[in-house]
Design a protein around this motif. Sequence first.
Motif, PDB file in Angstrom:
ATOM      1  N   GLU A 136       0.810  -1.215   0.000  1.00 46.13           N
ATOM      2  CA  GLU A 136       0.000   0.000   0.000  1.00 46.13           C
ATOM      3  C   GLU A 136       0.846   1.269   0.000  1.00 46.13           C
ATOM      4  O   GLU A 136       0.480   2.271  -0.632  1.00 46.13           O
ATOM      5  CB  GLU A 136      -0.938   0.001   1.215  1.00 46.13           C
ATOM      6  CG  GLU A 136      -1.966   1.111   1.168  1.00 46.13           C
ATOM      7  CD  GLU A 136      -3.028   0.969   2.254  1.00 46.13           C
ATOM      8  OE1 GLU A 136      -3.829   1.895   2.410  1.00 46.13           O
ATOM      9  OE2 GLU A 136      -3.047  -0.075   2.947  1.00 46.13           O
ATOM     10  N   SER A 137       1.981   1.243   0.669  1.00 48.00           N
ATOM     11  CA  SER A 137       2.824   2.439   0.751  1.00 48.00           C
ATOM     12  C   SER A 137       3.379   2.860  -0.611  1.00 48.00           C
ATOM     13  O   SER A 137       3.722   4.024  -0.816  1.00 48.00           O
ATOM     14  CB  SER A 137       3.986   2.205   1.728  1.00 48.00           C
ATOM     15  OG  SER A 137       4.787   1.122   1.288  1.00 48.00           O
ATOM     16  N   SER A 138       3.451   1.912  -1.550  1.00 47.37           N
ATOM     17  CA  SER A 138       3.987   2.229  -2.877  1.00 47.37           C
ATOM     18  C   SER A 138       2.899   2.688  -3.854  1.00 47.37           C
ATOM     19  O   SER A 138       3.197   3.089  -4.973  1.00 47.37           O
ATOM     20  CB  SER A 138       4.706   1.007  -3.466  1.00 47.37           C
ATOM     21  OG  SER A 138       3.785  -0.045  -3.716  1.00 47.37           O
ATOM     22  N   LEU A 139       1.643   2.640  -3.423  1.00 42.54           N
ATOM     23  CA  LEU A 139       0.546   3.032  -4.306  1.00 42.54           C
ATOM     24  C   LEU A 139       0.419   4.551  -4.379  1.00 42.54           C
ATOM     25  O   LEU A 139       0.814   5.272  -3.465  1.00 42.54           O
ATOM     26  CB  LEU A 139      -0.777   2.447  -3.801  1.00 42.54           C
ATOM     27  CG  LEU A 139      -0.883   0.928  -3.666  1.00 42.54           C
ATOM     28  CD1 LEU A 139      -2.283   0.551  -3.181  1.00 42.54           C
ATOM     29  CD2 LEU A 139      -0.580   0.233  -4.978  1.00 42.54           C
ATOM     30  N   SER A 140      -0.148   5.033  -5.473  1.00 41.56           N
ATOM     31  CA  SER A 140      -0.431   6.459  -5.606  1.00 41.56           C
ATOM     32  C   SER A 140      -1.549   6.831  -4.632  1.00 41.56           C
ATOM     33  O   SER A 140      -2.271   5.960  -4.130  1.00 41.56           O
ATOM     34  CB  SER A 140      -0.866   6.785  -7.035  1.00 41.56           C
ATOM     35  OG  SER A 140      -2.133   6.186  -7.311  1.00 41.56           O
ATOM     36  N   GLN A 141      -1.704   8.129  -4.365  1.00 32.85           N
ATOM     37  CA  GLN A 141      -2.766   8.570  -3.452  1.00 32.85           C
ATOM     38  C   GLN A 141      -4.138   8.164  -3.986  1.00 32.85           C
ATOM     39  O   GLN A 141      -5.021   7.751  -3.215  1.00 32.85           O
ATOM     40  CB  GLN A 141      -2.699  10.092  -3.277  1.00 32.85           C
ATOM     41  CG  GLN A 141      -1.501  10.551  -2.453  1.00 32.85           C
ATOM     42  CD  GLN A 141      -1.509  12.050  -2.231  1.00 32.85           C
ATOM     43  OE1 GLN A 141      -1.900  12.817  -3.110  1.00 32.85           O
ATOM     44  NE2 GLN A 141      -1.073  12.477  -1.059  1.00 32.85           N
ATOM     45  N   GLN A 142      -4.335   8.281  -5.301  1.00 30.85           N
ATOM     46  CA  GLN A 142      -5.586   7.884  -5.918  1.00 30.85           C
ATOM     47  C   GLN A 142      -5.873   6.400  -5.655  1.00 30.85           C
ATOM     48  O   GLN A 142      -6.975   6.028  -5.244  1.00 30.85           O
ATOM     49  CB  GLN A 142      -5.534   8.148  -7.427  1.00 30.85           C
ATOM     50  CG  GLN A 142      -6.643   7.525  -8.252  1.00 30.85           C
ATOM     51  CD  GLN A 142      -7.990   8.197  -8.086  1.00 30.85           C
ATOM     52  OE1 GLN A 142      -8.069   9.295  -7.556  1.00 30.85           O
ATOM     53  NE2 GLN A 142      -9.047   7.543  -8.533  1.00 30.85           N
ATOM     54  N   ASP A 143      -4.864   5.556  -5.875  1.00 29.86           N
ATOM     55  CA  ASP A 143      -5.046   4.112  -5.695  1.00 29.86           C
ATOM     56  C   ASP A 143      -5.237   3.743  -4.233  1.00 29.86           C
ATOM     57  O   ASP A 143      -6.015   2.836  -3.910  1.00 29.86           O
ATOM     58  CB  ASP A 143      -3.855   3.350  -6.284  1.00 29.86           C
ATOM     59  CG  ASP A 143      -3.844   3.370  -7.803  1.00 29.86           C
ATOM     60  OD1 ASP A 143      -4.916   3.616  -8.393  1.00 29.86           O
ATOM     61  OD2 ASP A 143      -2.768   3.150  -8.408  1.00 29.86           O
ATOM     62  N   ARG A 144      -4.543   4.441  -3.328  1.00 31.17           N
ATOM     63  CA  ARG A 144      -4.714   4.156  -1.894  1.00 31.17           C
ATOM     64  C   ARG A 144      -6.141   4.467  -1.452  1.00 31.17           C
ATOM     65  O   ARG A 144      -6.749   3.707  -0.701  1.00 31.17           O
ATOM     66  CB  ARG A 144      -3.722   4.972  -1.051  1.00 31.17           C
ATOM     67  CG  ARG A 144      -2.325   4.382  -0.991  1.00 31.17           C
ATOM     68  CD  ARG A 144      -1.559   4.877   0.209  1.00 31.17           C
ATOM     69  NE  ARG A 144      -1.348   6.313   0.195  1.00 31.17           N
ATOM     70  CZ  ARG A 144      -0.317   6.916  -0.395  1.00 31.17           C
ATOM     71  NH1 ARG A 144       0.586   6.195  -1.040  1.00 31.17           N
ATOM     72  NH2 ARG A 144      -0.197   8.217  -0.353  1.00 31.17           N
ATOM     73  N   ASN A 145      -6.669   5.579  -1.932  1.00 32.19           N
ATOM     74  CA  ASN A 145      -8.041   5.941  -1.576  1.00 32.19           C
ATOM     75  C   ASN A 145      -9.052   5.005  -2.230  1.00 32.19           C
ATOM     76  O   ASN A 145     -10.060   4.647  -1.607  1.00 32.19           O
ATOM     77  CB  ASN A 145      -8.322   7.389  -1.975  1.00 32.19           C
ATOM     78  CG  ASN A 145      -7.723   8.388  -0.999  1.00 32.19           C
ATOM     79  OD1 ASN A 145      -8.042   8.393   0.177  1.00 32.19           O
ATOM     80  ND2 ASN A 145      -6.833   9.234  -1.491  1.00 32.19           N
ATOM     81  N   MET A 146      -8.789   4.595  -3.455  1.00 24.12           N
ATOM     82  CA  MET A 146      -9.692   3.647  -4.109  1.00 24.12           C
ATOM     83  C   MET A 146      -9.659   2.303  -3.397  1.00 24.12           C
ATOM     84  O   MET A 146     -10.695   1.629  -3.268  1.00 24.12           O
ATOM     85  CB  MET A 146      -9.319   3.470  -5.580  1.00 24.12           C
ATOM     86  CG  MET A 146     -10.336   2.633  -6.347  1.00 24.12           C
ATOM     87  SD  MET A 146     -10.014   2.563  -8.113  1.00 24.12           S
ATOM     88  CE  MET A 146     -11.329   1.443  -8.636  1.00 24.12           C
ATOM     89  N   LEU A 147      -8.496   1.918  -2.904  1.00 21.34           N
ATOM     90  CA  LEU A 147      -8.384   0.676  -2.135  1.00 21.34           C
ATOM     91  C   LEU A 147      -9.246   0.761  -0.876  1.00 21.34           C
ATOM     92  O   LEU A 147      -9.936  -0.199  -0.508  1.00 21.34           O
ATOM     93  CB  LEU A 147      -6.918   0.411  -1.771  1.00 21.34           C
ATOM     94  CG  LEU A 147      -6.630  -0.820  -0.905  1.00 21.34           C
ATOM     95  CD1 LEU A 147      -7.138  -2.105  -1.575  1.00 21.34           C
ATOM     96  CD2 LEU A 147      -5.125  -0.937  -0.624  1.00 21.34           C
TER      97      LEU A 147
END
Length: 419
Positions: A136-147
Amino acid sequence: MIEGKLIKFYREKAGMTQGQLCEGICSITHLSKIERGVTEYSGEITYLLSQRLNISLDEEFVSYQNLQQKLKLWHDTFVMQQSKKSEMLKNEIEKEALVQLPEFQVFYQLLSARYYISHYQLEPALLIIRNLQKNESSLSQQDRNMLKHVFGMYYFYNGQYRDCIQILTTIDQSQYHQFEYYYHLAVAYHLIDSNITSYYYAEKALHYFRKTLNIIRIIDTETIMLLQLNAKELHNFKETKERYEQLIRTCDTINEMDRKSKLLNNLAFELYKRKKYRESADTYKEAMDIVDEKVPHYLTILDGYIQASSKGKLLSNKALLELAKNGLRIAKLTKSYNQIFFELHLFQLKNEEKEYYQFIETKALPYLKKMGFTILIQEYERKLFQYFMQTDAKEKALQIASSFMQSEAMKYGDGPPAS
């Protein structure tokens, strides 16, 4: 640059080293820079590299752009509730080799999880979510929020409404503009009996769905808002009925029978609360007649139909028993939590009072508390309290009263969150 990504992807797919691919064409250093998109290069070099890889970069570039668009469209089908189109796009995307590109993988995995959740296949969805959380730490902010959004939906479909709320309220709305999650918050708050907060998020969701011209979700959201109007005290019935009928007509216009059945179910419940048992039962029956028994909310409708028919003495005990047995059969087959309500119906219809209250105490209430069904918890705690008082089980009655007062005290914190 996209060409470099495509060359790297097909080189690794072919199991070739950089040295093997660029031999006689360019240096390994130059190829490495092309793949990373950090250098200028001639069309002749990329042509020779693509020839060796047996691909056409022009065609692959078009495929890349098409896949990008298909993934966005697939996401939109979930928000728009377009199940057939969603299925079609899923099948098309799975055939695309480029979906394995790292830049597409996270979005594709998140959409796959949403697909599984929408089909009530929660185990494969959770597996995807857990795998994405590992990095999760390597994901973009968009992807973290979508997750977070997808994980919240998993909790919602699993009946874990408080967990759903907990994770959805941590979404950074300044970085994530898929405000569909307001609707999921509205429904989750409704199901834990936080009516003011539910209405607050429903209004926000309604604004988003109107802005995006999402008629189906407008119907869903206005339905939730109607439920909140009648939650604490009975709203003007004429106005309530007119609004339900308007939404039902809209469903007829766009041929949304599934949503029509849900609206009829809710209208039937409003009639039931007002002790209009025959009208309620007729409306429940209309709802059942237009939905398949395999659809999850069919059991909710059947449960209401049994209650209205029983309360209004509209069917014989034998007929009610058959309905309850059928409901229990379907609930067991589909592993639905509604199973507990049909078991309770059977105890009542057989006049097995002791077994009825024992089941509430040992099975129904513990399950409802685990799932966070606040309204139902309070209803069955009241029943159990009265039973314990009548049977002189004072200690148990005091325990129930204590639990009930605690849940009532929690309501005073029910209000819209700070913006």
